[in-house]
Design a protein around this motif. Structure first.
Motif, PDB file in Angstrom:
ATOM      1  N   THR A   8       1.037  -1.266   0.028  1.00 57.85           N
ATOM      2  CA  THR A   8       0.063  -0.147  -0.190  1.00 57.85           C
ATOM      3  C   THR A   8       0.752   1.272   0.081  1.00 57.85           C
ATOM      4  N   ASP A   9       0.261   2.153  -0.978  1.00 65.67           N
ATOM      5  CA  ASP A   9       1.189   3.517  -0.883  1.00 65.67           C
ATOM      6  C   ASP A   9       0.912   4.235   0.258  1.00 65.67           C
ATOM      7  N   VAL A  10       2.067   4.413   1.171  1.00 63.32           N
ATOM      8  CA  VAL A  10       1.545   5.222   2.521  1.00 63.32           C
ATOM      9  C   VAL A  10       2.309   6.574   2.558  1.00 63.32           C
ATOM     10  N   SER A  11       2.773   7.023   1.513  1.00 59.94           N
ATOM     11  CA  SER A  11       3.593   8.144   1.235  1.00 59.94           C
ATOM     12  C   SER A  11       3.021   9.304   1.946  1.00 59.94           C
ATOM     13  N   GLU A  12       1.542   9.621   1.957  1.00 58.88           N
ATOM     14  CA  GLU A  12       1.225  10.546   2.725  1.00 58.88           C
ATOM     15  C   GLU A  12       0.829  10.348   4.096  1.00 58.88           C
ATOM     16  N   ALA A  13       0.626   9.263   4.265  1.00 61.91           N
ATOM     17  CA  ALA A  13      -0.018   8.595   5.715  1.00 61.91           C
ATOM     18  C   ALA A  13       1.055   8.865   6.789  1.00 61.91           C
ATOM     19  N   ILE A  14       2.303   8.560   6.414  1.00 61.66           N
ATOM     20  CA  ILE A  14       3.389   8.818   7.295  1.00 61.66           C
ATOM     21  C   ILE A  14       3.922  10.261   7.729  1.00 61.66           C
ATOM     22  N   ARG A  15       3.215  11.080   7.128  1.00 61.40           N
ATOM     23  CA  ARG A  15       3.882  12.591   7.456  1.00 61.40           C
ATOM     24  C   ARG A  15       2.896  13.211   8.681  1.00 61.40           C
ATOM     25  N   THR A  16       2.826  12.322   9.591  1.00 60.98           N
ATOM     26  CA  THR A  16       1.911  13.264  10.700  1.00 60.98           C
ATOM     27  C   THR A  16       2.975  13.445  11.964  1.00 60.98           C
TER      28      THR A  16
END
Ligand code: DC
Length: 244
Positions: A82-90
């Motif tokens: 799964t592409d988590v490129s955005e989800a990891i920026r928190t």
């Protein structure tokens, strides 16, 4: 072995922007090693594994598939397909990644993945221990730094742009805490590699940062000629704003 440029340094020193732009100019792969720590952190958070149980975290790593793909401008990180490129920026993932990064088992697992990426071609990698541990034989090693206030302002603006506003004081406090953890951990602490060029980006804009890095790369006699052509400019010593 492919030509490797490592860019290490504390959070918000300008590593990502600089590494991406330098990789794009050189035509090299861009390797965001922090994204691997972050993706693992997301998995640990989502699966409810206790970050304080190193054996459980190691089991989790063994069952996890991590990969990086894409161009410097559109880099992606994959967690179990799964592409988590955005989800990891928190901020929550930042904190968990920093905690996990202090564990020897985590570092060993992720170092293997990072070293294997060298087989894909010449690369610009950014992280905390690339020049010291992951690629100790890298052709070019850069250590980017900036004073705490500058870094806090950069991270504050970045979070605002992502729609995650946070008071500046809080941003500064979190940066200080996580950098302290990165510098003080026993395994692969954050420190400038002995043979690194230190670039202080305080007061520098992105164009100057990229030029400072490219100047060091161009000056390396092993730099592939096609990369030199793409990056432009003669082989030269480091530009203004660099020291060390
Ligand atoms: O660069 P970043 O903020 O995305 O990194 C996330 C965390 O991972 C950070 O706390 C430092 C850690 N890290 C590390 O220990 N070693 C690396 N090579 C890259 C990141």
């Amino acid at each position: 072995m492919s030509f490797v440029v490592t860019i290490d340094g504390p959070s918000a020193a300008g590593k990502s922007t600089t590494a991406r732009a330098a990789a794009a100019r050189l035509g090299f792969l861009y390797v965001d090693t922090g994204a691997l720590y972050r993706a693992l952190a997301l998995k640990v958070m989502d699966t409810g594994v206790s970050p304080d149980d190193p054996a459980a975290v190691e089991r989790c790593i063994a069952e996890t598939r991590l990969d990086l793909s894409g161009s410097p401008e559109h880099a992606h990180v994959w967690l179990d397909g799964t592409d988590v490129s955005e989800a990891i920026r928190t901020p929550a993932v930042s904190e968990m990644a920093s905690r996990l990064a202090a564990q020897g088992g985590v570092r060993r697992g992720l170092v293997e993945i990072q070293r294997a990426l060298r087989e894909r071609g010449p690369l610009v990698g950014e992280g905390r221990d690339l020049g010291t541990v992951v690629f100790p034989d890298a052709e070019v090693k850069i250590y980017l730094d900036a004073d705490l206030d500058t870094r806090a302002h950069r991270r504050y603006r970045e979070l605002q742009q992502r729609g995650i506003p946070m008071p500046l004081d809080e941003v500064r406090g979190e940066l200080e805490r996580r950098d302290g953890r990165d510098r003080e951990r026993a395994d692969s602490p954050l420190r400038p590699p002995e043979d690194a060029r230190i670039v202080d980006t305080t007061g520098m804009d992105i164009v100057a940062q990229v030029e400072a890095v490219l100047a060091v790369v161009r000056a390396n006699p092993a730099c592939p000629p096609d990369a030199l052509r793409r990056a432009g400019g003669p082989r030269a010593g480091p530009g203004p704003g660099t020291k060390g």
